[in-house]
Scaffold this active site. Structure first.
Site, mmCIF file in Angstrom:
data_model
loop_
_atom_site.group_PDB
_atom_site.id
_atom_site.type_symbol
_atom_site.label_atom_id
_atom_site.label_comp_id
_atom_site.label_asym_id
_atom_site.label_seq_id
_atom_site.Cartn_x
_atom_site.Cartn_y
_atom_site.Cartn_z
ATOM 1 N N ASP A 47 2.560 -0.264 -2.574
ATOM 2 C CA ASP A 47 1.318 0.246 -2.149
ATOM 3 C C ASP A 47 0.914 0.572 -3.637
ATOM 4 O O ASP A 47 2.416 0.351 -4.484
ATOM 5 C CB ASP A 47 0.881 2.120 -1.782
ATOM 6 C CG ASP A 47 2.262 2.829 -2.329
ATOM 7 O OD1 ASP A 47 2.963 2.704 -2.935
ATOM 8 O OD2 ASP A 47 1.534 3.881 -1.284
ATOM 9 N N ASP A 97 1.853 0.490 8.975
ATOM 10 C CA ASP A 97 2.578 0.909 8.033
ATOM 11 C C ASP A 97 2.876 2.556 8.325
ATOM 12 O O ASP A 97 1.190 3.042 8.479
ATOM 13 C CB ASP A 97 3.288 0.421 6.523
ATOM 14 C CG ASP A 97 2.059 1.839 5.775
ATOM 15 O OD1 ASP A 97 1.097 1.699 5.549
ATOM 16 O OD2 ASP A 97 2.388 2.999 4.875
#
Lengths: 376, 376
Positions: free
Chosen positions: B92, B271
Site C-alpha cells: 500500500d 486484504d
C-alpha cells in the site's frame, strides 16, 4: 523406566545413555525444552518434534495447577492429551516457582502456603498434594517437592532447609507409593539433591536420595547466583555418590558452556528457559558464538541466521531480517530466535552424545567451548 | 501483468480469474495476508506458503519506510529478498497509515508531512517519493498515494479530497512512468477509487481512474465507519464503471461476510488485518460460525479447533488448549489463532472461486453467510 548406559568416555565422566519412558525413548545427554504453562513459548508442537527434534519437554506444576487447573487437565486425559505433545513429559514440583514468589509465600513443616501471581488467591502445596497434582498432570517423570534454598544461603539455613527437604522427600515417596498413575502408563518420581554450595551438605543430600530406589536423580538449587566453578564442584561432589546406572538431571542449567561442563562431569539431563527467554530478547546461541541480534552490525547483514544451524529458520531468514523483526517487536522475531536457540541446544547436546560414543568428547568439548564463548 | 477472466457466474457479478505476476500466478478471488512491517504477525514464511497457501502478501510502505528503512531494503535487493517470501507482494502507499496518525500529520498540495510514531522524527510523503519508495521496496503491485477521507466526511470535504487525490494520481503515474523497476522485474501501479459514501463522487472517481491504463484498480476508503449496506452500494456503483478485464482490489475489507458480498459484486482481491488481529484477541472465524475462544464454554471442550479446517493447527490443538493459551497470554495462542484465521480466509475465498467456476456461487454464498454469521 529403564536406563541403559551406552557409552562412557576416557578422561571424562561424560556418559551417553538411553532412557526408556512410556512415551518413547530418550537418548542422553538430553536437553528438555521448557513448556512452562503447557506450551514452549513461541513454538508449535509440530516444530518441537520435527524441526527442533525435542525428545522430551517440561511442564511446570505451579503454572499448570493455577491455569488451566487440574479439572481441565483431568478432563483432557492429562497434559499429553491437552497440549498434543505425545512424547515424554517431565513436570517440576512447583517448589522452585513457589519459592521465587518471595513475599507471597510462607513456609511451614506442612508445606508452603502461597498466593497466586495471577489473582492473589491462597493455595497450599504439600509434598502429598504435589504428588497428587503431578499424578493428575500425568507427566512421565515427576519431581519431589523440596525447598530450594537461596544461592547465598548460609550454612545454618542450608542445613536446616536440607533437613526439611529430607522429611518432605520421605512424605513424597510415601504418597507416591500409595497412589496410582491416572492414565494407564506408569510415572517415575525423581528425588532432588539440595545442599546449596556446601560440599558436605551436598554429600549428605546425595547419600540421602540414593537411599530411595528411583528411576533417576536430580540436582537442584544450582545456577541460583553462586560462581560457576562452585556449581561445577557441587556437581562433581554429588555425581561421585549418585548411582552410575541411573540418569542424573541438573535442574534449570544453563548456558551452552555450563551444559558441556556438566556433561563432562556425568550429568545426563538438562532443562533451562534460557534458549527461549534470551531468544525473545534477541540473543542467539550458535556454534560460532553468541549473537546479540539487536546490534547495529547486523543491520545490513543479509546472510542466513546460522549457516551451520539445523532448523529451517536458520536458512530461511537473514540476520538483517531477524534484527528488524526484533527491533520492531514483531512476534515472528521471538519465534525465530526461540526456535533457533532450541534447535541449537538440541543439536549441541546431541552432538555431545555422538562425541562421547566416539570417545572424543574431551577434545571436542574444549574446542567447542572456545567457540561458544565468542561474541560475534 | 496479465489478467484472464476464467469464469463468471449467473445471477451475480462474481468472477474467477488469473493474474500473472513476475513472482507467480494468482488465482482470484484472492485474500492477501497483511505483513505490515514485512512479516505477517505470528506466521512463519514457510507456513504462509505451505499451510495457509497464501498466493500474495501485503507490505505497508509507511512501516517499511520507517523500519527497516530504504537503505536496508535496497541492500537486501528488495522486500522479497529481505523477508524470504518469494511469491508476489503488494505494497500500500502509506496513505492510509499516514492519515490514521491524526494530530501527527499535516496535509498540503505537495503531500503529507508527518511525525514517525516510533521516534517523532519528521517526514514528508509526496506522490513522487512514495512511488520511489515503492520502487525501492520492490513490490510487484504498488499503490497510488491518495487521501483517504474519514468515514463520516461530508460532501464538501469528500469532493475536495477527491480532487486532491486526482491531482496526486496524475503525479503518481508521471513519476511511475519516468522511473524504472529496481530489481529486474516489472512493477504495476494500481490507482485507487475514493469518494467516501457519495455515489456521484464514487462514479466520478471510477471514471477518472479508468482514464489511466493500468493492470488493476483498487477501491479504497470503505469499511471506515459507514454502514455495510452503504459499502456494498459503493462497490456496485464503482464496479459498473471499472473495466471488466482488469482485477479489482477492495482495500482493507473485511469480515468473511463482507468479502463474500464483495465477491458477489465483482471484486477480485482483498486484504485485511482482521484474521491476525482478531486472532490475537481470541476470535476465530470458522465455516460453522464465530468462536470467542476466551468464553468459559470452551474450557473443557477437548475437540479439535476446527474439524473442517485446512491448517495443521486445526487438527493439532484442541479448543480447550487454545483457550488456555489465550487466557494465559501465551504467544502460541496468538500464533495458532492467527494461522487458523488466515487459513480459513484463504480457504473461504478459494472456495468462492471454485463455486464461481461451478456456476454455483450465489446459492453457496447464501448458505455460507448463514453459517458465518452464527456465534458458536
Amino acid at each position: 523406566m529403564n536406563f541403559d548406559l551406552v557409552a562412557t568416555c576416557s578422561g571424562s565422566s561424560a556418559r551417553a545413555g538411553k532412557l526408556s519412558t512410556p512415551h518413547g525413548d530418550i537418548h542422553t545427554p538430553v536437553f528438555m525444552p521448557v513448556g512452562t504453562a503447557g506450551s514452549v513459548k513461541g513454538i508449535h508442537t509440530r516444530d518441537l518434534k520435527e524441526d527442533i527434534k525435542a525428545q522430551i519437554i517440561l511442564g511446570n506444576t505451579y503454572h499448570l495447577y493455577l491455569r488451566p487447573g487440574l479439572k481441565v487437565l483431568e478432563d483432557a486425559g492429562g497434559l499429553h492429551r491437552f497440549n498434543g505433545w505425545d512424547g515424554p513429559i517431565l513436570t517440576d514440583s512447583g517448589g522452585f516457582q513457589v519459592f521465587s514468589l518471595g513475599e507471597l509465600r510462607k513456609l511451614s513443616e506442612e508445606g508452603v502456603r502461597f498466593q497466586s501471581h495471577i489473582d492473589g488467591s491462597y493455595h497450599l502445596f504439600t509434598p502429598e498434594n504435589v504428588m497428587d497434582t503431578q499424578r493428575t498432570i500425568g507427566a512421565d517423570i515427576i519431581m519431589a517437592f523440596d525447598e530450594c534454598a537461596p544461592g547465598d544461603a548460609d550454612y545454618a539455613y542450608a542445613s536446616k532447609s536440607l533437613d526439611l527437604t529430607q522429611r518432605w522427600l520421605e512424605r513424597c515417596f510415601k504418597r507416591f507409593s500409595e497412589t496410582e498413575a491416572r492414565y494407564g502408563y506408569p510415572q517415575s518420581l525423581f528425588p532432588i539433591v539440595q545442599g546449596a554450595s556446601f560440599p558436605d551438605l551436598r554429600k549428605k543430600a546425595a547419600a540421602m536420595v540414593t537411599g530411595y530406589e528411583s528411576d533417576g536423580y536430580a540436582i537442584g538449587g544450582l545456577a541460583v547466583g553462586e560462581p560457576e566453578q562452585v556449581m561445577y564442584e557441587m556437581i562433581e561432589v554429588v555425581n561421585t555418590i549418585l548411582p552410575e546406572n541411573k540418569p542424573r538431571y541438573l535442574m534449570g542449567v544453563g548456558t551452552p558452556v555450563n551444559i558441556l561442563e556438566a556433561i563432562d562431569r556425568g550429568v545426563d539431563m538438562f532443562d533451562c528457559v534460557m534458549p527461549t527467554r534470551n531468544g525473545r530478547n534477541g540473543m542467539l546461541f550458535t556454534s560460532e558464538g553468541i549473537i546479540n541480534i539487536r546490534n547495529n552490525k547486523w543491520m545490513n547483514d543479509h546472510s542466513v541466521i546460522d549457516p551451520r544451524g539445523t532448523s529451517f529458520v536458520d536458512h530461511g531468514y537473514s540476520k538483517a531480517y531477524l534484527r528488524h523483526l526484533t527491533i520492531s517487536g514483531e512476534m515472528l522475531g521471538a519465534q525465530i530466535a526461540s526456535q533457533h536457540n532450541l534447535a541449537f541446544y538440541l543439536w549441541l547436546v546431541g552432538e555431545a552424545g555422538r562425541q562421547i560414543r566416539l570417545n572424543n568428547f574431551k577434545p571436542w568439548k574444549e574446542e567447542m567451548i572456545n567457540s561458544l564463548k565468542r561474541r560475534l
